[in-house]
Design a protein around this motif. Sequence first.
Motif, PDB file in Angstrom:
ATOM      1  N   ARG A 103       0.824  -1.215   0.000  1.00 43.56           N
ATOM      2  CA  ARG A 103       0.000   0.000   0.000  1.00 43.56           C
ATOM      3  C   ARG A 103       0.858   1.264   0.000  1.00 43.56           C
ATOM      4  N   LEU A 104       1.886   1.296   0.828  1.00 41.85           N
ATOM      5  CA  LEU A 104       2.750   2.475   0.884  1.00 41.85           C
ATOM      6  C   LEU A 104       3.505   2.670  -0.428  1.00 41.85           C
ATOM      7  N   LEU A 105       3.919   1.574  -1.036  1.00 43.36           N
ATOM      8  CA  LEU A 105       4.590   1.682  -2.328  1.00 43.36           C
ATOM      9  C   LEU A 105       3.631   2.231  -3.383  1.00 43.36           C
ATOM     10  N   GLU A 106       2.399   1.754  -3.397  1.00 44.33           N
ATOM     11  CA  GLU A 106       1.403   2.257  -4.348  1.00 44.33           C
ATOM     12  C   GLU A 106       1.167   3.747  -4.155  1.00 44.33           C
ATOM     13  N   GLN A 107       1.118   4.189  -2.910  1.00 43.02           N
ATOM     14  CA  GLN A 107       0.850   5.598  -2.641  1.00 43.02           C
ATOM     15  C   GLN A 107       2.014   6.503  -3.038  1.00 43.02           C
ATOM     16  N   GLY A 108       3.230   5.995  -2.987  1.00 41.76           N
ATOM     17  CA  GLY A 108       4.389   6.802  -3.355  1.00 41.76           C
ATOM     18  C   GLY A 108       4.932   6.515  -4.739  1.00 41.76           C
ATOM     19  N   ALA A 109       4.294   5.593  -5.464  1.00 43.70           N
ATOM     20  CA  ALA A 109       4.824   5.134  -6.758  1.00 43.70           C
ATOM     21  C   ALA A 109       5.058   6.271  -7.747  1.00 43.70           C
ATOM     22  N   GLY A 110       4.185   7.241  -7.772  1.00 46.06           N
ATOM     23  CA  GLY A 110       4.311   8.340  -8.730  1.00 46.06           C
ATOM     24  C   GLY A 110       5.530   9.221  -8.508  1.00 46.06           C
ATOM     25  N   MET A 111       6.120   9.142  -7.339  1.00 47.13           N
ATOM     26  CA  MET A 111       7.287   9.967  -7.024  1.00 47.13           C
ATOM     27  C   MET A 111       8.618   9.254  -7.259  1.00 47.13           C
ATOM     28  N   LEU A 112       8.576   7.941  -7.339  1.00 47.56           N
ATOM     29  CA  LEU A 112       9.811   7.166  -7.471  1.00 47.56           C
ATOM     30  C   LEU A 112      10.254   7.076  -8.921  1.00 47.56           C
ATOM     31  N   ARG A 113      11.563   6.960  -9.113  1.00 50.65           N
ATOM     32  CA  ARG A 113      12.088   6.690 -10.455  1.00 50.65           C
ATOM     33  C   ARG A 113      11.660   5.280 -10.850  1.00 50.65           C
ATOM     34  N   GLU A 114      11.516   5.045 -12.115  1.00 47.47           N
ATOM     35  CA  GLU A 114      11.011   3.767 -12.622  1.00 47.47           C
ATOM     36  C   GLU A 114      11.838   2.579 -12.130  1.00 47.47           C
ATOM     37  N   GLU A 115      13.169   2.703 -12.135  1.00 46.67           N
ATOM     38  CA  GLU A 115      14.012   1.579 -11.701  1.00 46.67           C
ATOM     39  C   GLU A 115      13.851   1.295 -10.205  1.00 46.67           C
ATOM     40  N   GLU A 116      13.660   2.342  -9.400  1.00 48.49           N
ATOM     41  CA  GLU A 116      13.424   2.137  -7.970  1.00 48.49           C
ATOM     42  C   GLU A 116      12.079   1.456  -7.740  1.00 48.49           C
ATOM     43  N   LEU A 117      11.064   1.924  -8.449  1.00 47.70           N
ATOM     44  CA  LEU A 117       9.728   1.352  -8.317  1.00 47.70           C
ATOM     45  C   LEU A 117       9.742  -0.129  -8.685  1.00 47.70           C
ATOM     46  N   GLU A 118      10.374  -0.466  -9.792  1.00 49.58           N
ATOM     47  CA  GLU A 118      10.443  -1.866 -10.210  1.00 49.58           C
ATOM     48  C   GLU A 118      11.221  -2.723  -9.207  1.00 49.58           C
ATOM     49  N   LEU A 119      12.237  -2.153  -8.619  1.00 46.69           N
ATOM     50  CA  LEU A 119      13.019  -2.878  -7.618  1.00 46.69           C
ATOM     51  C   LEU A 119      12.180  -3.168  -6.370  1.00 46.69           C
ATOM     52  N   PHE A 120      11.455  -2.163  -5.896  1.00 45.30           N
ATOM     53  CA  PHE A 120      10.580  -2.380  -4.736  1.00 45.30           C
ATOM     54  C   PHE A 120       9.494  -3.404  -5.058  1.00 45.30           C
ATOM     55  N   LYS A 121       8.950  -3.340  -6.260  1.00 44.90           N
ATOM     56  CA  LYS A 121       7.928  -4.315  -6.664  1.00 44.90           C
ATOM     57  C   LYS A 121       8.501  -5.727  -6.696  1.00 44.90           C
ATOM     58  N   ALA A 122       9.735  -5.850  -7.178  1.00 47.63           N
ATOM     59  CA  ALA A 122      10.380  -7.164  -7.222  1.00 47.63           C
ATOM     60  C   ALA A 122      10.598  -7.722  -5.810  1.00 47.63           C
ATOM     61  N   ILE A 123      10.973  -6.845  -4.895  1.00 48.38           N
ATOM     62  CA  ILE A 123      11.155  -7.275  -3.507  1.00 48.38           C
ATOM     63  C   ILE A 123       9.824  -7.740  -2.922  1.00 48.38           C
ATOM     64  N   SER A 125       7.437  -9.003  -4.595  1.00 53.47           N
ATOM     65  CA  SER A 125       7.072 -10.225  -5.291  1.00 53.47           C
ATOM     66  C   SER A 125       7.824 -11.447  -4.778  1.00 53.47           C
ATOM     67  N   ASP A 126       9.149 -11.312  -4.650  1.00 53.71           N
ATOM     68  CA  ASP A 126       9.926 -12.506  -4.278  1.00 53.71           C
ATOM     69  C   ASP A 126      10.487 -12.477  -2.853  1.00 53.71           C
ATOM     70  N   GLY A 127      10.304 -11.360  -2.141  1.00 54.50           N
ATOM     71  CA  GLY A 127      10.752 -11.284  -0.759  1.00 54.50           C
ATOM     72  C   GLY A 127      12.258 -11.216  -0.568  1.00 54.50           C
ATOM     73  N   ASP A 128      12.995 -10.945  -1.638  1.00 54.03           N
ATOM     74  CA  ASP A 128      14.453 -10.921  -1.579  1.00 54.03           C
ATOM     75  C   ASP A 128      14.957  -9.525  -1.200  1.00 54.03           C
ATOM     76  N   ASN A 129      15.166  -9.313   0.092  1.00 52.84           N
ATOM     77  CA  ASN A 129      15.636  -8.013   0.570  1.00 52.84           C
ATOM     78  C   ASN A 129      17.052  -7.676   0.123  1.00 52.84           C
ATOM     79  N   SER A 130      17.801  -8.648  -0.368  1.00 56.09           N
ATOM     80  CA  SER A 130      19.160  -8.342  -0.823  1.00 56.09           C
ATOM     81  C   SER A 130      19.131  -7.380  -2.010  1.00 56.09           C
ATOM     82  N   ARG A 131      17.988  -7.289  -2.683  1.00 57.91           N
ATOM     83  CA  ARG A 131      17.846  -6.327  -3.787  1.00 57.91           C
ATOM     84  C   ARG A 131      17.943  -4.886  -3.298  1.00 57.91           C
TER      85      ARG A 131
END
Length: 150
Positions: A103-123, A125-131
Amino acid sequence: MNSPIWAAVSGWELNAELEGLNALNIETLFTALEGKELIYDGPHKSVLLHHFSRLVASRPTNLRSQVQRVYLSILCHDEAELTGALFDLYLTLDGRGLALRKRLLEQGAGMLREEELELFKAILSDGDNSRLLQLSKQKSVLCNGNFSLH
């Protein structure tokens, strides 16, 4: 000045600074800390953002402070602070709180750079905090550039 803080200290002989910006900053912090709302609706967002960044640094397990920091970053339209706040939140929760993180990512998504947003989404999705290592640690108050997963 008509406020609870001013009333409490009105009998003291105080420095003249308390009649200016410092008094307003103190009043803002007291108001925010005693309030029950997660989202601050007032004129001193940047003062509170700095304060909540310090609160998260001193008490990272306080989820309320973490969430308020994310919201203040969004309200201040500060992409770097938002990245740092989300970074610290994801690091602290370590896979827990999926619905909150999403929810917090969705609310701030418009402010993040595309690569940051995709990285948070990947985390999410797969729970890999090493990203998180791929993100800028500049505004993270928990790792100070020396992030370690262990």
